[in-house]
Design a protein around this motif. Structure first.
Motif, PDB file in Angstrom:
ATOM      1  N   LEU A  10     -83.908 -26.562 -17.554  1.00 49.75           N
ATOM      2  CA  LEU A  10     -82.547 -26.028 -17.599  1.00 49.75           C
ATOM      3  C   LEU A  10     -81.726 -26.898 -18.550  1.00 49.75           C
ATOM      4  CD1 LEU A  10     -80.376 -24.085 -16.494  1.00 49.75           C
ATOM      5  CD2 LEU A  10     -79.936 -25.798 -14.702  1.00 49.75           C
ATOM      6  N   GLN A  11     -81.101 -26.240 -19.541  1.00 45.46           N
ATOM      7  CA  GLN A  11     -80.284 -26.944 -20.526  1.00 45.46           C
ATOM      8  C   GLN A  11     -78.856 -26.428 -20.446  1.00 45.46           C
ATOM      9  OE1 GLN A  11     -82.244 -26.270 -24.277  1.00 45.46           O
ATOM     10  NE2 GLN A  11     -83.721 -27.928 -23.946  1.00 45.46           N
ATOM     11  N   ILE A  12     -77.920 -27.383 -20.216  1.00 44.76           N
ATOM     12  CA  ILE A  12     -76.498 -27.048 -20.116  1.00 44.76           C
ATOM     13  C   ILE A  12     -75.773 -27.811 -21.218  1.00 44.76           C
ATOM     14  CG2 ILE A  12     -74.463 -27.059 -18.642  1.00 44.76           C
ATOM     15  CD1 ILE A  12     -76.369 -27.224 -16.239  1.00 44.76           C
ATOM     16  N   PHE A  13     -75.223 -27.067 -22.164  1.00 43.43           N
ATOM     17  CA  PHE A  13     -74.498 -27.689 -23.267  1.00 43.43           C
ATOM     18  C   PHE A  13     -73.000 -27.584 -22.992  1.00 43.43           C
ATOM     19  CE2 PHE A  13     -78.551 -26.455 -25.112  1.00 43.43           C
ATOM     20  CZ  PHE A  13     -78.892 -27.592 -25.816  1.00 43.43           C
ATOM     21  N   VAL A  14     -72.314 -28.707 -23.184  1.00 35.63           N
ATOM     22  CA  VAL A  14     -70.884 -28.785 -22.895  1.00 35.63           C
ATOM     23  C   VAL A  14     -70.162 -29.331 -24.114  1.00 35.63           C
ATOM     24  CG1 VAL A  14     -71.240 -29.089 -20.418  1.00 35.63           C
ATOM     25  CG2 VAL A  14     -71.126 -31.097 -21.902  1.00 35.63           C
ATOM     26  N   ASN A  15     -68.883 -29.083 -24.122  1.00 38.89           N
ATOM     27  CA  ASN A  15     -68.016 -29.615 -25.172  1.00 38.89           C
ATOM     28  C   ASN A  15     -67.335 -30.865 -24.620  1.00 38.89           C
ATOM     29  OD1 ASN A  15     -66.499 -30.015 -27.443  1.00 38.89           O
ATOM     30  ND2 ASN A  15     -65.043 -28.366 -27.017  1.00 38.89           N
ATOM     31  N   ASN A  16     -67.525 -31.987 -25.309  1.00 38.46           N
ATOM     32  CA  ASN A  16     -66.992 -33.280 -24.869  1.00 38.46           C
ATOM     33  C   ASN A  16     -65.660 -33.516 -25.553  1.00 38.46           C
ATOM     34  OD1 ASN A  16     -66.566 -35.889 -24.030  1.00 38.46           O
ATOM     35  ND2 ASN A  16     -68.120 -36.785 -25.385  1.00 38.46           N
TER      36      ASN A  16
ATOM     37  N   LEU B 185     -75.712 -31.853 -21.154  1.00 37.35           N
ATOM     38  CA  LEU B 185     -75.275 -32.410 -19.876  1.00 37.35           C
ATOM     39  C   LEU B 185     -76.486 -32.795 -19.028  1.00 37.35           C
ATOM     40  CD1 LEU B 185     -72.880 -32.924 -17.872  1.00 37.35           C
ATOM     41  CD2 LEU B 185     -73.299 -30.597 -17.015  1.00 37.35           C
ATOM     42  N   HIS B 186     -76.403 -33.988 -18.393  1.00 37.49           N
ATOM     43  CA  HIS B 186     -77.419 -34.457 -17.449  1.00 37.49           C
ATOM     44  C   HIS B 186     -76.726 -34.788 -16.123  1.00 37.49           C
ATOM     45  CE1 HIS B 186     -80.549 -34.843 -20.562  1.00 37.49           C
ATOM     46  NE2 HIS B 186     -79.542 -35.236 -21.350  1.00 37.49           N
ATOM     47  N   PHE B 187     -77.494 -34.673 -15.043  1.00 37.90           N
ATOM     48  CA  PHE B 187     -76.897 -34.907 -13.730  1.00 37.90           C
ATOM     49  C   PHE B 187     -76.534 -36.380 -13.539  1.00 37.90           C
ATOM     50  CE2 PHE B 187     -77.428 -30.682 -12.885  1.00 37.90           C
ATOM     51  CZ  PHE B 187     -77.207 -30.340 -11.560  1.00 37.90           C
ATOM     52  N   ASP B 188     -77.427 -37.287 -13.880  1.00 38.77           N
ATOM     53  CA  ASP B 188     -77.157 -38.725 -13.770  1.00 38.77           C
ATOM     54  C   ASP B 188     -78.106 -39.478 -14.687  1.00 38.77           C
ATOM     55  OD1 ASP B 188     -79.565 -38.542 -12.400  1.00 38.77           O
ATOM     56  OD2 ASP B 188     -78.649 -38.744 -10.429  1.00 38.77           O
ATOM     57  N   GLU B 189     -78.039 -40.815 -14.634  1.00 39.35           N
ATOM     58  CA  GLU B 189     -78.872 -41.632 -15.510  1.00 39.35           C
ATOM     59  C   GLU B 189     -80.354 -41.513 -15.196  1.00 39.35           C
ATOM     60  OE1 GLU B 189     -76.250 -42.791 -13.894  1.00 39.35           O
ATOM     61  OE2 GLU B 189     -74.912 -43.902 -15.229  1.00 39.35           O
ATOM     62  N   GLN B 190     -80.690 -41.368 -13.914  1.00 41.04           N
ATOM     63  CA  GLN B 190     -82.095 -41.283 -13.538  1.00 41.04           C
ATOM     64  C   GLN B 190     -82.757 -40.033 -14.108  1.00 41.04           C
ATOM     65  OE1 GLN B 190     -82.264 -41.589  -9.284  1.00 41.04           O
ATOM     66  NE2 GLN B 190     -81.597 -43.735  -9.262  1.00 41.04           N
ATOM     67  N   GLN B 191     -82.066 -38.900 -14.033  1.00 41.68           N
ATOM     68  CA  GLN B 191     -82.645 -37.683 -14.585  1.00 41.68           C
ATOM     69  C   GLN B 191     -82.659 -37.700 -16.103  1.00 41.68           C
ATOM     70  OE1 GLN B 191     -81.369 -33.989 -12.981  1.00 41.68           O
ATOM     71  NE2 GLN B 191     -81.778 -34.596 -10.854  1.00 41.68           N
ATOM     72  N   LEU B 192     -81.718 -38.427 -16.685  1.00 40.31           N
ATOM     73  CA  LEU B 192     -81.743 -38.591 -18.137  1.00 40.31           C
ATOM     74  C   LEU B 192     -82.975 -39.374 -18.575  1.00 40.31           C
ATOM     75  CD1 LEU B 192     -80.454 -38.407 -20.949  1.00 40.31           C
ATOM     76  CD2 LEU B 192     -79.087 -40.422 -20.353  1.00 40.31           C
TER      77      LEU B 192
ATOM     78  N   PRO C 221     -85.279 -36.383 -20.878  1.00 39.01           N
ATOM     79  CA  PRO C 221     -84.090 -36.293 -21.738  1.00 39.01           C
ATOM     80  C   PRO C 221     -83.845 -34.899 -22.311  1.00 39.01           C
ATOM     81  CG  PRO C 221     -85.499 -38.142 -22.346  1.00 39.01           C
ATOM     82  CD  PRO C 221     -86.287 -37.299 -21.418  1.00 39.01           C
ATOM     83  N   LYS C 222     -84.838 -33.994 -22.243  1.00 38.47           N
ATOM     84  CA  LYS C 222     -84.683 -32.666 -22.838  1.00 38.47           C
ATOM     85  C   LYS C 222     -84.005 -31.676 -21.896  1.00 38.47           C
ATOM     86  CE  LYS C 222     -88.748 -33.026 -25.842  1.00 38.47           C
ATOM     87  NZ  LYS C 222     -90.043 -32.396 -26.223  1.00 38.47           N
ATOM     88  N   CYS C 223     -84.004 -31.962 -20.598  1.00 38.41           N
ATOM     89  CA  CYS C 223     -83.476 -31.013 -19.612  1.00 38.41           C
ATOM     90  C   CYS C 223     -82.262 -31.596 -18.910  1.00 38.41           C
ATOM     91  CB  CYS C 223     -84.545 -30.646 -18.583  1.00 38.41           C
ATOM     92  SG  CYS C 223     -86.003 -29.859 -19.322  1.00 38.41           S
ATOM     93  N   SER C 224     -81.409 -30.707 -18.454  1.00 36.07           N
ATOM     94  CA  SER C 224     -80.209 -31.137 -17.739  1.00 36.07           C
ATOM     95  C   SER C 224     -80.487 -31.459 -16.291  1.00 36.07           C
ATOM     96  CB  SER C 224     -79.127 -30.052 -17.831  1.00 36.07           C
ATOM     97  OG  SER C 224     -78.746 -29.830 -19.161  1.00 36.07           O
ATOM     98  N   TYR C 225     -81.452 -30.778 -15.694  1.00 39.82           N
ATOM     99  CA  TYR C 225     -81.707 -30.954 -14.260  1.00 39.82           C
ATOM    100  C   TYR C 225     -83.210 -31.043 -14.017  1.00 39.82           C
ATOM    101  CZ  TYR C 225     -82.005 -29.834  -9.289  1.00 39.82           C
ATOM    102  OH  TYR C 225     -82.296 -29.845  -7.957  1.00 39.82           O
ATOM    103  N   VAL C 226     -83.604 -32.037 -13.201  1.00 36.05           N
ATOM    104  CA  VAL C 226     -84.986 -32.215 -12.771  1.00 36.05           C
ATOM    105  C   VAL C 226     -85.005 -32.027 -11.260  1.00 36.05           C
ATOM    106  CG1 VAL C 226     -86.963 -33.751 -12.654  1.00 36.05           C
ATOM    107  CG2 VAL C 226     -85.474 -33.800 -14.656  1.00 36.05           C
ATOM    108  N   PRO C 227     -85.627 -30.971 -10.753  1.00 35.54           N
ATOM    109  CA  PRO C 227     -85.595 -30.709  -9.304  1.00 35.54           C
ATOM    110  C   PRO C 227     -86.494 -31.679  -8.549  1.00 35.54           C
ATOM    111  CG  PRO C 227     -87.040 -29.133 -10.371  1.00 35.54           C
ATOM    112  CD  PRO C 227     -86.420 -29.950 -11.476  1.00 35.54           C
TER     113      PRO C 227
END
Length: 271
Positions: A85-91, A100-107, A111-117
């Protein structure tokens, strides 16, 4: 005056308290290093990211699948698949589009996905979890701005939805090692000070006792010196027999007659 010797040896209880204090000091220093390397450094890096306002630009779900490792027991491990899942946001901080990533651990994990279940054995469960977050950001968050965290130096193309570590982690990493260190130092200092005061009190007590003994000896010698002439005069009187006899005769209240003295009657005198 003789030098007063005082014992500086610690008792068993004092020795145990000093050992306890040194143990707490060692634990505080060791825990400070361990927590500093394991928690303090990531927390400081996380706190370096600045808050910014983000708005969702697009939500994508590419066809690429990624593997994750699940555990089913102590010696049971396996791999399963989940969609990306990739979520692109405007900063607003950099005015650019970022992932967008949920937190540092999932980043770090992906690094390619926004969310790791959370990895499950069933691939469908992993897919359902990703689809739920896709619907959430598409329908509920798409038209709203939310707070994200951006670090220009480390990750200029990525933003975080939330921080994994906050100031409370930093507080705990510093507080408890310092408490252990200060408590151990306080125990050691109090034990040493108590022993030092006890040694000084013992020295003062011995000095006081020795001073009293010296006073008793000086007073007894002075009394002996004062009674010396009178005793010598008494000895001289005993050594002179004539003086002693005359004193006894003078001190006797009645005068005794000799044994051969016979009283003479008046009639015998006339004849």
């Amino acid at each position: 005056m003789a030098k007063i010797r005082v014992s500086y040896e610690y008792s068993e209880a004092e020795d145990k308290s000093i050992r306890l204090g040194l143990f707490l000091i060692a634990c505080g220093i060791l825990s400070l290093f361990i927590l500093g390397f394991c928690w303090l450094s990531p927390t400081l890096q996380s706190l370096q990211s600045k808050p910014a306002n983000c708005t969702v630009v697009s939500v994508l779900r590419p066809e690429e699948m990624f593997e994750c490792v699940f555990t089913c027991g102590t010696d049971c491990k396996g791999t399963s698949l989940y969609p990306c899942l990739q979520i692109f946001v405007n900063n607003s901080e950099s005015n650019s589009v970022a992932l967008l990533h949920f937190d540092e651990q999932q980043l770090v994990l992906n690094p390619k996905c926004s969310y790791v279940p959370p990895c499950e054995r069933d691939n469908q469960k992993n897919k359902d979890s990703v689809l739920w977050w896709e619907d959430y950001f598409t329908k509920e968050v798409s038209s709203q701005s939310f707070t994200c965290f951006f670090n220009q130096q480390r990750r200029p193309d990525d933003v975080l939805w939330r921080r994994s570590h906050d100031t409370s982690v930093l507080l705990h990493c510093v507080l408890w090692p310092m408490v252990s260190l200060l408590l151990g130092t306080l125990i050691v200092l109090l034990t040493v000070c108590a022993r030092s005061l006890a040694v000084r009190a013992e020295a003062l007590q011995k000095r006081k006792c020795s001073y009293e003994v010296c006073q008793d000896l000086s007073s007894s010698s002075a009394a002996a010196a004062a009674s010396g002439p009178s005793s010598r005069r008494g000895n001289n009187k005993v050594d002179d027999p004539l003086t002693t006899n005359s004193d006894l005769e003078m001190s006797s209240p009645t005068r005794t007659l000799p044994l051969f003295a016979v009283p003479v009657r008046r009639r015998d005198r006339e004849h």
